[in-house]
Design a protein around this motif. Structure first.
Motif, PDB file in Angstrom:
ATOM      1  N   UNK A  23       0.858  -1.192   0.000  1.00  0.00           N
ATOM      2  CA  UNK A  23       0.000   0.000   0.000  1.00  0.00           C
ATOM      3  C   UNK A  23       0.888   1.233   0.000  1.00  0.00           C
ATOM      4  N   UNK A  24       1.313   1.705  -1.174  1.00  0.00           N
ATOM      5  CA  UNK A  24       2.293   2.798  -1.253  1.00  0.00           C
ATOM      6  C   UNK A  24       1.764   4.097  -0.651  1.00  0.00           C
ATOM      7  N   UNK A  33      23.008  12.550  -0.250  1.00  0.00           N
ATOM      8  CA  UNK A  33      22.254  11.479   0.425  1.00  0.00           C
ATOM      9  C   UNK A  33      21.606  12.012   1.701  1.00  0.00           C
ATOM     10  N   UNK A  34      21.086  13.221   1.613  1.00  0.00           N
ATOM     11  CA  UNK A  34      20.541  13.902   2.780  1.00  0.00           C
ATOM     12  C   UNK A  34      19.361  13.125   3.346  1.00  0.00           C
ATOM     13  N   UNK A  35      19.423  12.856   4.653  1.00  0.00           N
ATOM     14  CA  UNK A  35      18.353  12.112   5.317  1.00  0.00           C
ATOM     15  C   UNK A  35      17.322  13.091   5.835  1.00  0.00           C
ATOM     16  N   UNK A  36      16.098  12.895   5.430  1.00  0.00           N
ATOM     17  CA  UNK A  36      15.034  13.785   5.865  1.00  0.00           C
ATOM     18  C   UNK A  36      13.790  12.955   6.149  1.00  0.00           C
ATOM     19  N   UNK A  37      13.048  13.344   7.156  1.00  0.00           N
ATOM     20  CA  UNK A  37      11.756  12.731   7.437  1.00  0.00           C
ATOM     21  C   UNK A  37      10.694  13.593   6.771  1.00  0.00           C
ATOM     22  N   UNK A  38      10.161  13.124   5.668  1.00  0.00           N
ATOM     23  CA  UNK A  38       9.207  13.902   4.888  1.00  0.00           C
ATOM     24  C   UNK A  38       7.810  13.336   5.078  1.00  0.00           C
ATOM     25  N   UNK A  39       6.800  14.187   4.968  1.00  0.00           N
ATOM     26  CA  UNK A  39       5.414  13.760   5.146  1.00  0.00           C
ATOM     27  C   UNK A  39       4.913  13.055   3.889  1.00  0.00           C
ATOM     28  N   UNK A  40       4.419  11.827   4.072  1.00  0.00           N
ATOM     29  CA  UNK A  40       3.796  11.055   3.012  1.00  0.00           C
ATOM     30  C   UNK A  40       2.376  10.685   3.439  1.00  0.00           C
ATOM     31  N   UNK A  41       1.469  10.601   2.466  1.00  0.00           N
ATOM     32  CA  UNK A  41       0.087  10.199   2.740  1.00  0.00           C
ATOM     33  C   UNK A  41      -0.098   8.764   2.252  1.00  0.00           C
ATOM     34  N   UNK A  42      -0.552   7.895   3.150  1.00  0.00           N
ATOM     35  CA  UNK A  42      -0.819   6.498   2.802  1.00  0.00           C
ATOM     36  C   UNK A  42      -2.331   6.277   2.808  1.00  0.00           C
ATOM     37  N   UNK A  43      -2.943   6.002   1.639  1.00  0.00           N
ATOM     38  CA  UNK A  43      -4.396   5.791   1.576  1.00  0.00           C
ATOM     39  C   UNK A  43      -4.828   4.659   2.505  1.00  0.00           C
ATOM     40  N   UNK A  44      -6.007   4.805   3.098  1.00  0.00           N
ATOM     41  CA  UNK A  44      -6.484   3.813   4.063  1.00  0.00           C
ATOM     42  C   UNK A  44      -6.725   2.468   3.404  1.00  0.00           C
ATOM     43  N   UNK A  45      -7.354   2.450   2.229  1.00  0.00           N
ATOM     44  CA  UNK A  45      -7.674   1.193   1.545  1.00  0.00           C
ATOM     45  C   UNK A  45      -6.734   0.906   0.378  1.00  0.00           C
ATOM     46  N   UNK A  46      -5.783   1.791   0.156  1.00  0.00           N
ATOM     47  CA  UNK A  46      -4.878   1.617  -0.968  1.00  0.00           C
ATOM     48  C   UNK A  46      -5.370   2.248  -2.253  1.00  0.00           C
ATOM     49  N   UNK A  47      -6.534   2.890  -2.213  1.00  0.00           N
ATOM     50  CA  UNK A  47      -7.094   3.529  -3.402  1.00  0.00           C
ATOM     51  C   UNK A  47      -6.745   5.025  -3.422  1.00  0.00           C
ATOM     52  N   UNK A  48      -6.385   5.516  -4.596  1.00  0.00           N
ATOM     53  CA  UNK A  48      -6.058   6.929  -4.731  1.00  0.00           C
ATOM     54  C   UNK A  48      -7.239   7.802  -4.305  1.00  0.00           C
ATOM     55  N   UNK A  49      -8.441   7.312  -4.516  1.00  0.00           N
ATOM     56  CA  UNK A  49      -9.626   8.102  -4.163  1.00  0.00           C
ATOM     57  C   UNK A  49      -9.686   8.397  -2.665  1.00  0.00           C
ATOM     58  N   UNK A  50      -9.002   7.600  -1.844  1.00  0.00           N
ATOM     59  CA  UNK A  50      -8.981   7.867  -0.395  1.00  0.00           C
ATOM     60  C   UNK A  50      -8.415   9.254  -0.091  1.00  0.00           C
ATOM     61  N   UNK A  51      -7.518   9.714  -0.948  1.00  0.00           N
ATOM     62  CA  UNK A  51      -6.867  10.995  -0.700  1.00  0.00           C
ATOM     63  C   UNK A  51      -7.829  12.161  -0.835  1.00  0.00           C
ATOM     64  N   UNK A  52      -8.910  11.969  -1.571  1.00  0.00           N
ATOM     65  CA  UNK A  52      -9.889  13.048  -1.759  1.00  0.00           C
ATOM     66  C   UNK A  52     -10.895  13.115  -0.626  1.00  0.00           C
ATOM     67  N   UNK A  53     -10.930  12.089   0.237  1.00  0.00           N
ATOM     68  CA  UNK A  53     -11.908  12.049   1.340  1.00  0.00           C
ATOM     69  C   UNK A  53     -11.225  12.049   2.699  1.00  0.00           C
ATOM     70  N   UNK A  54      -9.967  12.438   2.733  1.00  0.00           N
ATOM     71  CA  UNK A  54      -9.193  12.464   3.982  1.00  0.00           C
ATOM     72  C   UNK A  54      -9.072  11.084   4.625  1.00  0.00           C
ATOM     73  N   UNK A  55      -9.222  10.035   3.822  1.00  0.00           N
ATOM     74  CA  UNK A  55      -9.083   8.668   4.338  1.00  0.00           C
ATOM     75  C   UNK A  55      -7.642   8.204   4.127  1.00  0.00           C
ATOM     76  N   UNK A  56      -6.757   8.715   4.939  1.00  0.00           N
ATOM     77  CA  UNK A  56      -5.345   8.386   4.825  1.00  0.00           C
ATOM     78  C   UNK A  56      -4.681   8.614   6.170  1.00  0.00           C
TER      79      UNK A  56
END
Length: 954
Positions: free
Chosen positions: A686-687, A750-773
């Motif tokens: 689930x990327x 090779x700069x190490x940084x903790x960056x913010x990523x959004x992981x969809x709840x169900x693995x669907x891209x559409x989750x990102x439009x409903x704050x389901x992440x």
């Protein structure tokens, strides 16, 4: 490893031969032939020394062969080197002249090259603070005196916990800066950052602090990327007797509902030379008071806000600055999220509710509302009380051949708040360090261990847990919505009605819930709370370190050559609460080793002296590829003028947290950079997607297929690297004008940084439009090219009649070239490539965080007179720091932190008959509150009165 260490020890001891003893004697006076009591005498190039008695006389026994040189120093006087021969070693007379400038100009330093050398002729930038600087500084402690050093940026997380930052990328938990205490690493073995003054040396026992800005890995290995701080304690052979310091003070002035609050600090040191060969010392310090409080309740600025960045409609949505308009009134703001109010975060699980798109009332459809939170003081329940204990016992024994053996126990204990992704409270931190060391003229062998107990809980998550244990978020939102509809759409009334019956801070029920979640680890369910996970975490990890160095100069006439190496073992013990466990359920361990060699040669050419130095080190961490970190430097001295230049490289191993962290079940968490950890976090099946890429997708700038192509893909985790070159100049002209200037350029890879990523709840891209992440902070090596350039200059001038005027100015700029995972330069939203732009530039900020978190400009100015009237001395200092772009944590925010100033002052009075100094001082005496980091405590005036008795009963 232990057997190898012991074998090396016996081999060295076996080669020792007895030498004839000599007993030097003499007297130290001032220009008026008045004896100086407490002057320090050291044999140059050794740690052998003593101090003068009340009558200015001294005796010093040694078997160092004559002729030799002794260094004589006393606060307020110029240090003098005296040649000791066979015809004067029993009748030495040393006269010291009053010093015009307060900076250390003729002292020896150890940290730059691991061998004693004149600070004027060090080939890299180095600062040194000693007794003179500590006494005359307005700062309340020696550690706090560092804030007056050029280029130093403090981040004050707690009254007893302050972090030193140098040359950019300011961090509350600076893992790029190495702190050594008597040669021991100051950091937490598991959390991976230095604990500064929380568990350092007692103030009375600090001999000096050496500070090296810039890359130092060539001799000191991992993590000395941005600098090194080397704190040395007092040797009991040299500094003897009973010393006591009593200090009282107050802070938190100007707060009608809270301050002012008092504090007390007591320190005791006793050292005794039992015989010419054996000495010991005992130290204890206890501080207790009230912390500066994080009480900024303004509406949080964070990129999680809709339309956070203002955009220019004429340039395809390019960012021009902050666009979010704060509304700090919870009675009118649906999404009120107070900076230092917790449980109301707009992105944290359980703190914010989004009404469905088909909600009965159209005015609430898709509307996000935050719950009512609790302040930091309410959650802690301790009224801001803070304490700190430090203790040390050391035994020293002189062996034949000028070898000194020592064993020491160092203890630190206290409570404090640290800021990582969230504010975290450590109610009772404890650390033990035990060290054994052999040190001779040409070598040292050192072994030590760090054992700690660090248990804490997350303040923000605690507020959410207390709220949800009383009433679920859904029920609270339903009541809010009903009242909002029925009561003429008034937010304040709706909150008040939904909050009826809420647990009140300090009530028995409130405390019971807090304690239940705090005492239950985040891996376990809290009994009686419907399977909710606890919030406690622990880092009871340990470190074992073995190292040694040998100076081959006696065998090589062509150059001074030193060789050394180290072996280190981490035993993590977090129970899965901070970092992941192995698949078999056991704790991770980490093994590291390294070795180095350095060669230098001083060449005198008529009136010019040139000293080139080259060094290289190899280090290996078991989870990462090994690598070399070379350094080349040179200093050219022409009379009082010293020109230095260096090219250096350094690296940083990821901290255990950055290697092994796994997110919990909530809507936010941190992920380590190892591929195995990413797999366990479900990032393969689930990327997750970078927040800036998600923003581009939601705004139609990229397609769904393009977004999928930018998904986070775990790769080989690498060490972070830096290459730096710098030049500098240092001089002292006519004992009146001191100048020290430096210019540097650095490039990270090779700069190490903790960056913010959004992981969809169900693995669907559409989750990102409903704050389901869920929002994940993923540690990885980005492909960006990061540059930091800067310069600094410090100067002091003797004005006459004891007055000196000093100041320093530091400038640094961080720029970045942004690249995607394939190495292509990223364009801004207007289509222009982002190449070497400032990291605070809105067009760069729009594409993600870089965490430079450092002011571009800052300066200090001080006026000092150690003998203003007879025994009365005084100092007044002014500090200014420019505003800076600050990016903090998952939800803490993104903001232009305002510029701030601080006026500091002290007056001191010497009472020689009691060997004492009375000091009245304060920092930020005008009480203009400021923050050094977003979400940190706001710092106001701190005022104190101290009396120090030094070397009584000698």
């Amino acid at each position: 490893m232990r057997q190898l260490f012991l074998l090396s020890t016996f081999m060295l001891l076996g080669g020792v031969t007895a030498q004839a003893q000599i007993n030097m004697a003499g007297i130290v006076t001032d220009d008026k032939d008045q004896p100086l009591s407490g002057a320090t005498i050291l044999i140059r190039g050794t740690n052998i020394g003593t101090t003068t008695q009340n009558n200015g006389q001294f005796e010093l026994e040694t078997n160092v062969e004559l002729p030799l040189t002794i260094s004589v120093s006393f606060i307020g006087y110029q240090r003098k080197d005296v040649l000791v021969r066979g015809n004067n070693f029993r009748s030495l007379t040393v006269k010291l002249s009053e010093e015009v400038v307060t900076v250390i100009t003729g002292e020896l330093v150890l940290a730059p090259s691991r061998v004693p050398e004149d600070i004027q002729k060090a080939a890299v930038t180095v600062e040194k603070l000693g007794a003179k600087q500590f006494q005359q500084s307005p700062a309340a402690t020696p550690f706090d005196a560092l804030q007056n050093v050029k280029g130093v940026d403090f981040l004050t997380q707690s009254l007893a916990f302050k972090t030193v930052n140098l040359r950019g990328f300011g961090s509350n938990n600076n893992s790029r800066f190495l702190q050594l205490t008597d040669g021991m690493d100051n950091r937490s073995p598991g959390l991976g950052f230095g604990f500064g003054n929380v568990a350092g040396i007692s103030d009375l026992d600090i001999d000096n602090i050496e500070l090296i800005p810039g890359a130092s890995s060539a001799l000191y290995g991992p993590d000395a990327m941005q600098g090194l701080m080397f704190t040395s304690s007092k040797n009991p052979f040299t500094y003897q007797g009973l010393s006591v310091q009593l200090k009282v003070g107050a802070n938190n002035f100007g707060k009608d509902d809270f301050g002012p609050k008092g504090y007390g600090d007591v320190a005791i040191r006793y050292a005794k030379e039992v015989s010419p060969r054996f000495a010991f010392k005992v130290n204890f310090q206890r501080f207790s008071g009230t912390d500066f409080i994080a009480d900024d309740y303004s509406d949080r600025q964070t990129r999680s806000r809709a339309n956070f960045l203002a955009t220019d409609p004429n340039r395809v949505g390019i960012a021009t600055g902050i666009g979010y308009l704060q509304n700090s009134n919870a009675n009118t703001n649906f999404q009120y999220d107070g900076l230092n109010i917790y449980g109301d975060e707009i992105t944290a699980n359980g703190s914010a509710y989004t009404f469905p798109k088909d909600y009965a009332n159209v005015l609430l459809q898709n509307k996000l509302v935050t719950r009512t939170g609790y302040t930091e003081l309410e959650l802690l329940g301790n009224n801001g009380k803070v304490f700190n204990n430090r203790a040390n016992v050391s035994l020293h024994y002189k062996l034949p051949g000028n070898i000194e053996a020592s064993v020491g126990w160092y203890y630190g204990n206290g409570n404090f708040i640290r800021t990582a992704n969230f504010r975290e409270y450590f109610p009772d931190y404890q650390r033990h360090q035990i060290k054994a060391e052999l040190r001779g003229e040409n070598f040292f062998l050192r072994a030590y261990t760090t054992q700690q107990k660090a248990e804490a809980w997350n303040i923000g998550q605690m507020a959410t847990a207390i709220n949800n244990s009383w009433k679920s978020l859904g029920q609270w939102a339903a009541e809010f919505g009903q009242v909002y509809i029925d009561n003429k759409f008034i937010v304040g009334d709706s909150r008040a009605t939904a909050d009826r019956g809420r647990y009140l801070p300090g009530s028995d029920r409130f405390n019971a819930v807090r304690d239940a979640f705090a005492k239950t680890y985040n891996t376990d369910s809290v009994p009686g709370y419907r399977g909710a996970k606890g919030l406690g975490f622990r880092d009871n990890s340990a470190l074992w370190h073995y190292e040694g160095m040998y100076n081959l100069s006696k065998f090589l006439e062509v150059a001074e050559v030193i060789v050394g190496g180290s072996i280190r073992h981490y035993a993590l013990n977090t129970g899965g609460t901070v970092v992941a466990l192995k698949p078999d359920g056991s704790e991770y361990t980490i093994d590291e080793y390294g070795a180095y060699i350095q060669a230098s040669k001083e060449v005198k050419l008529s009136m010019v002296t040139v000293k080139p130095t080259v060094a290289v080190r190899y280090d290996k961490n078991q989870y990462l590829d090994g690598g070399f970190s070379p350094r080349a430097s040179a200093v050219v001295s022409i009379g009082p003028h010293n020109f230095r230049g260096s090219w250096q490289s350094a690296f940083r191993n990821p901290s255990p947290n950055q290697l092994f962290s796994v997110p919990g079940t909530g809507k936010a968490g941190e992920v380590g950079g190892l591929q195995s950890v990413a797999e366990s976090a479900g990032l393969v099946s689930n990327p997750a997607y970078l927040d800036s890429d998600v923003n581009d997708y939601l705004n139609g700038r990229i397609t769904e297929d393009q977004l999928r192509g930018r998904a986070y893909s775990p790769t080989t985790f690498k060490t972070e690297k830096i290459k730096t070159w710098e030049v500098g100049y240092k001089t002292l002209l006519k004992d009146k004008l001191y100048i020290d200037a430096t210019y540097f350029q650095s490039k990270y890879s090779d700069f190490i940084v903790a960056q913010s990523f959004y992981q969809p709840t169900t693995g669907q891209i559409s989750d990102l439009t409903t704050n389901a992440y869920r929002v994940l902070q993923i540690n990885y090596n980005n492909t960006n090219e990061v540059f930091v350039n800067g310069w600094a200059v410090g100067a002091e001038y003797g004005l006459g009649k004891g007055f000196s005027l000093s100041g320093n100015y530091a400038h640094q700029v961080g720029t970045v070239t942004l690249r995607d995972a394939q190495g292509n330069v990223i364009n801004d939203n207007a289509g222009a490539p982002i190449i070497k732009r400032k990291m605070s530039n809105p067009e760069v900020v729009q594409k993600g965080r870089n965490y430079f978190n450092s002011p571009e400009n800052r300066y200090n100015i001080s006026l000092n007179n150690p003998q203003l009237i007879d025994r009365l001395g005084a100092t007044v200092s002014f500090r200014w720091t420019e505003r800076m772009w600050f990016e903090q944590g998952i939800t803490a925010g993104d903001v232009w932190l305002p510029a701030w100033t601080s006026l500091d002052a002290q007056v001191s009075y010497k009472v020689p008959v009691w060997k004492s100094i009375v000091k009245l001082g304060g920092t930020n005496i005008l009480n203009k509150y400021y923050s050094q980091g977003y979400g940190l405590a706001r710092i106001g005036g701190l005022y104190y009165l101290s009396i120090t008795f030094d070397e009584l009963m000698r």
